[in-house]
Enzyme design. Structure first.
Site, PDB file in Angstrom:
ATOM      1  N   LYS A 195       0.772  -1.005   0.022  1.00 27.57           N
ATOM      2  CA  LYS A 195       0.024   0.086   0.003  1.00 27.57           C
ATOM      3  C   LYS A 195       0.901   1.459   0.003  1.00 27.57           C
ATOM      4  CE  LYS A 195      -4.190   1.417  -0.220  1.00 27.57           C
ATOM      5  NZ  LYS A 195      -5.049   1.031  -1.367  1.00 27.57           N
ATOM      6  N   SER A 210      -8.613  -0.810  -4.859  1.00 25.70           N
ATOM      7  CA  SER A 210      -8.964  -0.137  -3.391  1.00 25.70           C
ATOM      8  C   SER A 210     -10.556   0.030  -3.414  1.00 25.70           C
ATOM      9  CB  SER A 210      -8.002   0.941  -2.969  1.00 25.70           C
ATOM     10  OG  SER A 210      -7.707   0.901  -1.687  1.00 25.70           O
TER      11      SER A 210
END
Length: 589
Positions: free
Chosen positions: A195, A388
């Site tokens: 991430k 996401s």
């Protein structure tokens, strides 16, 4: 008294300026309305004509209609936009239009992602099955333009032109040093090794994990790019790779030598060939119509009381109402509820094109997808990016379609809290002092001091909880274990082709295939495809909208392709809470 007259004069001057601006806008709106009325009727398609496709305009899934689109006065010229469905639909109609004998592709650069281009390319390939010709000519081909042009029967290049073919690159702007100089520290809490949305704010370069994932999905998208061109041009993929890797096409002649182009000609020679194909005598003009003007109306198809709804969600995810470039959870949730309760709607295609955003807003929409699935089929069609939060809202669907070059995955969560103490206290000499009624009353709002260890534990616990929820939602929707989701999650970005192998998507294909699948699952044959949310009239929207919308319209017209940088800055300044977003804005050149 002197001061009084000064203020009066300033007021009068302000009123005059405001009046002039209002008149300019009024005339502009009237001009646009007149132009809109005159252009709303169908443009007659001449017999024995070619369809001219340039794509020198924005292509979005479903752009909001701009009332200034046809406005053209001194110092201001608008950029037209076309929906992807309009581009694909008009090419499909031309396939069976007796007046259209072929397509002339006049492409230089194309403002769209590769998944969007894949759908347009598929439409061009289908057009060729009619036996009609496609001829491409340009002075400059970018890689995106060539991706589409490679479908053509003949590819021509100006003798002094260029064909850019050198492989893909994707770069990220890193700001740590700049933030250090300003005295700004970004405090990061996240879940997910990959991430990397936070990296530009805390590093001066890519982490090994981030480099690994970028090399992986970029390489996969590049292989798909090469495979498409190889099939069309009958050149081995390995040969194309070598041509790009060694930058062998350095001038127009090189393009012909390496069989990337069929000939080097000037515009007059192109026109002569088109006339020959159309069997037109030399002195006559070539009948043609531009794609943007090819506004044909098909006879109504399907039963309007039996609908496959296509719901568009495009942009960054936030709470509230949708706006240009923003998916509002209230808007989309409301639409999903309407579709669930509408007996005329038998199935739904949820078109998602989003890098993510607010975790809370994503969950609000996920709930409505889950409820809708219990009463009727819902199929997700992914656009250029559905990652996401964009993947979160897709996960509950019955089935997910993506293109090979769709950007997806990025199952991870982060929070980013700036510490402005050094900037405020030491750089500009500003200090805050206040009173609190509780130990944590200033949590995530006191930006003039660093988080304490206890505060960081609290925020990290919140991020961990959201990640657990995210992986649970995906596991339930994809019918796999949470452990398996975590193993392919950790914020890692995947291409659509990789996501298929991992079980994150079900099929490779565009929105048309998703519609067919939705109808099949609903067991309906005679149906009408209806788009949602209902499109608003641009002029009533203008009169009822805030000044913010007008600013957006004008900013897009003035900034053109650079508008996305403005959007990025706006996004950073508005983000709050726990986020589920892509590592950064992914731009492939």
């Amino acid at each position: 008294m002197k001061s009084f007259f000064k203020y009066v004069l300033a007021t009068i001057t302000g009123l005059i300026i405001a009046g002039v601006l209002a008149i300019c806008i009024l005339f502009g709106v009237i001009a646009a309305m007149v132009s809109s009325v005159s252009s709303s009727s169908e443009v007659a398609v001449p017999a024995n004509a070619i369809l001219h496709i340039s794509l020198n305009h924005d292509i979005q899934d479903r752009p909001e209609k701009n009332p200034f689109e046809d406005l053209d006065f001194k110092g201001f010229k608008s950029r037209k936009t076309l929906a992807l469905s309009e581009v694909v639909g008009r090419i499909a109609y031309a396939k069976n239009d007796a007046n259209i004998k072929g397509i002339y592709l006049n492409l230089s650069d194309v403002a769209a992602g590769f998944a969007t281009l894949q759908e347009i390319r598929a439409a061009l390939e289908d057009f060729k099955t009619s036996g009609k010709f496609i001829v491409s000519y340009s002075e400059v081909y970018t890689q995106k333009a060539y991706f589409l042009a490679s479908v053509a029967d003949k590819i021509y290049l100006n003798p002094e032109g260029t064909l850019d073919f050198k492989g893909f690159n994707s770069s990220t702007l890193f700001m740590k040093d700049a933030l250090d100089k300003m005295g700004v520290e970004m405090q990061i809490v996240k879940v997910g090794t990959f991430k990397s949305a936070v990296e530009p704010f805390i590093l001066n370069g890519m982490s090994p994990a981030n480099r690994q994932q970028v090399e992986s999905y970029l390489g996969d998208i590049y292989q798909s790019f090469l495979a498409n061109i190889a099939a069309a041009r009958k050149i081995p993929v390995a040969t194309l790779f070598a041509i790009a890797n060694d930058y062998k096409i350095r001038n127009a002649e090189d393009a012909v030598t390496h069989k990337m182009a069929d000939g080097l000609i000037y515009k007059d020679e192109l026109l002569a060939e088109l006339k020959k194909r159309l069997q037109i005598k030399d002195k006559k003009d070539i009948p043609s119509i531009a794609l943007v003007d090819y506004k044909v109306k098909e006879a109504p198809k399907g039963d309007f009381n039996t609908r496959v709804a296509v719901l568009y969600a495009e942009g960054e995810i936030n709470s509230g109402e949708s706006s240009e470039g923003v998916i509002g959870s209230e808007t989309i949730s409301r639409e999903l509820r309407k579709l669930r309760e509408d007996d005329k709607v038998k199935a739904v295609v949820f078109r998602v094109n989003s890098p993510g955003g607010s975790a809370l807003a994503s969950d609000v929409m996920w709930r409505e997808v889950e409820l809708l699935k219990k009463v009727k089929p819902i199929i997700v069609s992914m656009g250029d990016v559905a990652a996401s939060g964009g993947y979160y809202i897709a996960a509950a669907a019955d089935s997910i379609f993506a293109e090979n070059n769709t950007i997806t995955g990025s199952i991870g969560v982060f929070g980013m809290i700036p510490n402005l103490q050094n900037l405020l206290n030491n750089k500009i000499g500003v200090r805050f002092e206040g009173v609190k009624t509780g130990k944590y009353a200033g949590l995530m709002t006191e930006l003039d001091k660093p988080m304490t260890a206890d505060e960081r534990v609290i925020v990290q616990a919140g991020v961990d909880r959201v990640y657990r929820t995210f992986t649970k939602r995906v596991a339930e929707g994809r019918k796999i274990s949470v452990a398996q989701v975590d193993s392919i999650g950790q914020g890692r970005v995947w291409s659509g082709k990789q996501a298929l192998a991992l079980g994150l998507v079900d099929r490779i294909g565009g929105i048309d295939k998703a519609i067919i699948a939705a109808a099949a699952k609903a067991k309906i044959k005679d149906y009408k495809v209806v788009e949602y949310p209902a499109e608003k009239d641009p002029f009533s929207s203008l009169l009822n909208s805030s000044t913010e919308k007008v600013k957006v319209w004008f900013a897009k017209e003035q900034l053109g392709d650079s508008y996305r940088y403005y959007q990025t800055i706006q996004s950073v300044t508005k983000n709050s809470g726990i986020l589920m977003k892509l590592p950064y804005e992914i731009t492939i050149n």
